[in-house]
Design a protein around this motif. Sequence first.
Motif, mmCIF file in Angstrom:
data_model
loop_
_atom_site.group_PDB
_atom_site.id
_atom_site.type_symbol
_atom_site.label_atom_id
_atom_site.label_comp_id
_atom_site.label_asym_id
_atom_site.label_seq_id
_atom_site.Cartn_x
_atom_site.Cartn_y
_atom_site.Cartn_z
ATOM 1 N N HIS A 23 18.371 72.099 -34.590
ATOM 2 C CA HIS A 23 17.215 72.225 -33.686
ATOM 3 C C HIS A 23 17.659 72.344 -32.231
ATOM 4 C CE1 HIS A 23 13.933 71.871 -36.511
ATOM 5 N NE2 HIS A 23 14.488 70.796 -37.051
ATOM 6 N N ALA A 24 18.701 71.621 -31.847
ATOM 7 C CA ALA A 24 19.204 71.720 -30.464
ATOM 8 C C ALA A 24 19.749 73.117 -30.189
ATOM 9 C CB ALA A 24 20.275 70.666 -30.213
ATOM 10 N N GLU A 25 20.409 73.704 -31.168
ATOM 11 C CA GLU A 25 20.942 75.058 -31.000
ATOM 12 C C GLU A 25 19.806 76.066 -30.830
ATOM 13 O OE1 GLU A 25 23.338 78.157 -30.342
ATOM 14 O OE2 GLU A 25 24.017 76.081 -30.496
ATOM 15 N N VAL A 26 18.783 75.959 -31.662
ATOM 16 C CA VAL A 26 17.650 76.884 -31.541
ATOM 17 C C VAL A 26 16.941 76.654 -30.203
ATOM 18 C CG1 VAL A 26 15.451 77.617 -32.539
ATOM 19 C CG2 VAL A 26 17.381 77.099 -34.045
ATOM 20 N N ALA A 27 16.761 75.401 -29.823
ATOM 21 C CA ALA A 27 16.136 75.099 -28.526
ATOM 22 C C ALA A 27 16.922 75.738 -27.390
ATOM 23 C CB ALA A 27 16.029 73.589 -28.323
ATOM 24 N N SER A 28 18.250 75.692 -27.488
ATOM 25 C CA SER A 28 19.074 76.280 -26.425
ATOM 26 C C SER A 28 18.876 77.793 -26.344
ATOM 27 C CB SER A 28 20.553 75.939 -26.617
ATOM 28 O OG SER A 28 21.123 76.688 -27.666
ATOM 29 N N ASN A 57 19.326 58.443 -24.785
ATOM 30 C CA ASN A 57 19.863 57.330 -24.011
ATOM 31 C C ASN A 57 18.885 56.789 -22.975
ATOM 32 O OD1 ASN A 57 22.348 57.337 -25.343
ATOM 33 N ND2 ASN A 57 23.076 59.001 -24.059
ATOM 34 N N ASP A 58 18.071 57.665 -22.361
ATOM 35 C CA ASP A 58 17.187 57.230 -21.277
ATOM 36 C C ASP A 58 16.180 58.336 -20.949
ATOM 37 O OD1 ASP A 58 15.965 56.172 -19.028
ATOM 38 O OD2 ASP A 58 17.775 56.141 -17.811
ATOM 39 N N ILE A 59 15.020 58.265 -21.564
ATOM 40 C CA ILE A 59 14.000 59.299 -21.353
ATOM 41 C C ILE A 59 13.623 59.412 -19.883
ATOM 42 C CG2 ILE A 59 11.579 59.926 -21.781
ATOM 43 C CD1 ILE A 59 11.910 58.718 -24.594
ATOM 44 N N GLU A 60 13.414 58.275 -19.246
ATOM 45 C CA GLU A 60 12.879 58.270 -17.880
ATOM 46 C C GLU A 60 13.790 58.944 -16.869
ATOM 47 O OE1 GLU A 60 9.752 57.548 -17.577
ATOM 48 O OE2 GLU A 60 9.812 56.981 -19.680
ATOM 49 N N ASN A 61 15.102 58.807 -17.027
ATOM 50 C CA ASN A 61 16.052 59.345 -16.053
ATOM 51 C C ASN A 61 16.850 60.524 -16.591
ATOM 52 O OD1 ASN A 61 15.510 57.339 -13.970
ATOM 53 N ND2 ASN A 61 16.367 55.910 -15.460
ATOM 54 N N SER A 62 16.327 61.184 -17.599
ATOM 55 C CA SER A 62 17.059 62.253 -18.284
ATOM 56 C C SER A 62 16.953 63.614 -17.605
ATOM 57 C CB SER A 62 16.523 62.390 -19.708
ATOM 58 O OG SER A 62 15.153 62.772 -19.664
ATOM 59 N N GLY A 63 15.977 63.773 -16.728
ATOM 60 C CA GLY A 63 15.716 65.091 -16.153
ATOM 61 C C GLY A 63 14.691 65.871 -16.954
ATOM 62 N N LEU A 64 14.117 65.248 -17.968
ATOM 63 C CA LEU A 64 13.087 65.862 -18.796
ATOM 64 C C LEU A 64 11.825 66.082 -17.970
ATOM 65 C CD1 LEU A 64 12.384 66.567 -21.823
ATOM 66 C CD2 LEU A 64 11.402 64.282 -21.940
ATOM 67 N N GLY A 120 10.721 76.489 -27.497
ATOM 68 C CA GLY A 120 11.876 75.697 -27.078
ATOM 69 C C GLY A 120 11.560 74.222 -27.003
ATOM 70 N N GLU A 121 10.381 73.890 -26.487
ATOM 71 C CA GLU A 121 9.988 72.481 -26.407
ATOM 72 C C GLU A 121 9.821 71.882 -27.804
ATOM 73 O OE1 GLU A 121 7.522 72.395 -22.202
ATOM 74 O OE2 GLU A 121 6.485 73.088 -24.022
ATOM 75 N N ARG A 122 9.240 72.641 -28.710
ATOM 76 C CA ARG A 122 9.064 72.135 -30.078
ATOM 77 C C ARG A 122 10.411 71.920 -30.759
ATOM 78 N NH1 ARG A 122 4.602 76.292 -32.127
ATOM 79 N NH2 ARG A 122 5.181 77.380 -30.228
ATOM 80 N N GLU A 123 11.333 72.854 -30.565
ATOM 81 C CA GLU A 123 12.675 72.680 -31.140
ATOM 82 C C GLU A 123 13.370 71.476 -30.505
ATOM 83 O OE1 GLU A 123 14.033 74.062 -33.710
ATOM 84 O OE2 GLU A 123 12.755 75.814 -34.033
ATOM 85 N N PHE A 124 13.178 71.313 -29.198
ATOM 86 C CA PHE A 124 13.761 70.163 -28.504
ATOM 87 C C PHE A 124 13.201 68.852 -29.064
ATOM 88 C CE2 PHE A 124 13.028 66.931 -25.300
ATOM 89 C CZ PHE A 124 14.335 66.584 -25.022
ATOM 90 N N ILE A 125 11.884 68.781 -29.246
ATOM 91 C CA ILE A 125 11.272 67.572 -29.814
ATOM 92 C C ILE A 125 11.827 67.300 -31.206
ATOM 93 C CG2 ILE A 125 9.088 66.565 -30.632
ATOM 94 C CD1 ILE A 125 7.744 68.220 -28.282
ATOM 95 N N GLY A 162 16.225 78.483 -24.125
ATOM 96 C CA GLY A 162 16.450 78.092 -22.746
ATOM 97 C C GLY A 162 16.502 76.600 -22.461
ATOM 98 N N VAL A 163 16.516 75.760 -23.490
ATOM 99 C CA VAL A 163 16.577 74.310 -23.292
ATOM 100 C C VAL A 163 18.036 73.856 -23.376
ATOM 101 C CG1 VAL A 163 15.824 72.068 -24.177
ATOM 102 C CG2 VAL A 163 14.282 74.035 -24.300
ATOM 103 N N ASP A 164 18.472 73.058 -22.418
ATOM 104 C CA ASP A 164 19.840 72.551 -22.384
ATOM 105 C C ASP A 164 20.065 71.578 -23.542
ATOM 106 O OD1 ASP A 164 22.327 71.490 -21.789
ATOM 107 O OD2 ASP A 164 21.761 70.763 -19.801
ATOM 108 N N LYS A 165 21.068 71.852 -24.377
ATOM 109 C CA LYS A 165 21.378 70.991 -25.526
ATOM 110 C C LYS A 165 21.681 69.556 -25.105
ATOM 111 C CE LYS A 165 24.013 74.401 -27.782
ATOM 112 N NZ LYS A 165 25.130 74.725 -28.674
#
Length: 103
Positions: free
Chosen positions: A65-70, A84-91, A43-48, A73-76
């Motif tokens: 890739h976002a669909e496969v990541a989801s 938009n903002d890596i630092e405040n994204s919840g990542l 999921g992390e690799r698909e997200f990246i 279990g990764v939120d699309k």
Amino acid sequence: MSYLPSLPKGTLLEVFKAYPALARPLHAFAETLMRGPSPFSEGEREFIAAFVSSLNGCDYCRASHAEVASRFGVDKALVEACVNDIENSGLPERLKPVLRYCQ
């Protein structure tokens, strides 16, 4: 879809279809990269990959890739939030340096 500047009316998928023998090793490499052993989950690799596709402006790759990541279990919505903002994204903190490197 990825469009190739040197082939104005062509897409990467069309090139793969035209040259399947050359595409097979690339697909095998991608399968190993996305599903083989790694410190990152599938999921992390698909997200990246979705994040990088967003930066590249390839909506087809980002969405796929976002669909496969989801499905792993990764939120699309996290992809867009990170663009938009890596630092405040919840990542998760461990992925932030990876995305900063990708930028």
